[in-house]
Design a protein around this motif. Sequence first.
Motif, short mmCIF file in Angstrom:
data_model
loop_
_atom_site.label_atom_id
_atom_site.label_comp_id
_atom_site.label_asym_id
_atom_site.label_seq_id
_atom_site.Cartn_x
_atom_site.Cartn_y
_atom_site.Cartn_z
N SER A 132 -51.48 -140.99 -20.76
CA SER A 132 -52.41 -142.08 -21.03
C SER A 132 -51.95 -142.91 -22.23
CB SER A 132 -53.83 -141.53 -21.16
OG SER A 132 -54.35 -141.73 -22.44
N ARG A 133 -51.40 -142.26 -23.28
CA ARG A 133 -50.89 -143.02 -24.43
C ARG A 133 -49.78 -143.98 -24.03
NH1 ARG A 133 -50.14 -139.87 -30.14
NH2 ARG A 133 -52.13 -138.80 -30.11
N LEU A 134 -48.95 -143.50 -23.08
CA LEU A 134 -47.82 -144.33 -22.64
C LEU A 134 -48.24 -145.34 -21.58
CD1 LEU A 134 -45.07 -141.55 -22.35
CD2 LEU A 134 -45.16 -143.35 -24.06
N GLY A 135 -49.46 -145.22 -21.09
CA GLY A 135 -49.94 -146.11 -20.03
C GLY A 135 -49.13 -145.96 -18.74
N LEU A 136 -48.63 -144.73 -18.51
CA LEU A 136 -47.79 -144.50 -17.32
C LEU A 136 -48.61 -144.47 -16.05
CD1 LEU A 136 -45.32 -141.60 -18.22
CD2 LEU A 136 -44.82 -144.03 -17.95
N GLN A 137 -48.09 -145.10 -15.03
CA GLN A 137 -48.73 -144.97 -13.72
C GLN A 137 -47.65 -144.63 -12.71
OE1 GLN A 137 -50.76 -148.72 -13.54
NE2 GLN A 137 -52.73 -147.77 -14.04
N CYS A 138 -47.82 -143.52 -12.03
CA CYS A 138 -46.81 -143.19 -11.02
C CYS A 138 -47.50 -142.53 -9.83
CB CYS A 138 -45.70 -142.32 -11.58
SG CYS A 138 -46.22 -141.06 -12.73
#
Length: 232
Positions: free
Chosen positions: A58-64
Amino acid sequence: MAILVLFDIDGTLVDCGAASGKGFSKAFHEAFGVPCPIFAPADVAGFTDSAILAEVVSRLGLQCDDFEQRRALAFEIYARNLAREFQTLPPRELPGAASAVRAVRSMPGLAVGLLTGSTAATARIKLESAGIDFRQFVCGAYSEDAGSRGALPAVARARFVDLFGQEPRRTILIGDTPLDVEAAHASGSDFIGVTTGHYDRAALERAGAEIVFDDLTETEPLCRAIEELRRN
Ligand SMILES: [Mg+2]
């Protein structure tokens, strides 16, 4: 068996030093393809490994789309990394830990298990690298069982029921962080704190802990405290 006593691992039984953070960051980088932000150990003390990974994502704003697969891969690599790191620098058994577990296990009518934010695989690696036998814990609840520590006591209790065919009359958590205290109280469990992790007595008491020991070296007062909780 009427009473279930659940030991936390990190900060309670062992100190893994920098190995956990290092092994986790490398595994995250390899599985997700981006560097893992650095956390201070105190920022994530008491978090489950799944909660730490979710926080990083969530901190990195990753979406996969293949999050589940990458997460499974990250934990697989993490366990391998940890085993390798420990070959050069094994975790330290915290004062009195192994003999405290032995003393509690020798109390009649009592089952001893684990309640930890580690995965089952890394729980085993951490304990055995510190010279503490993993198999002596009859049941456990681990990172992969729930997102938050608060949901873990119910999982450990369900495993106790599978083993002994009845609910434990009482559950006692032994841990080192305010999140351990919270998990105990939210699940109707009792709590015994130790200050061998990142939190001192005042911090644990502020979180609601009533029984706190400096460490696990004095097995007699520990067993007496368990005996008193059992009689209540
Ligand atoms: Mg801990």
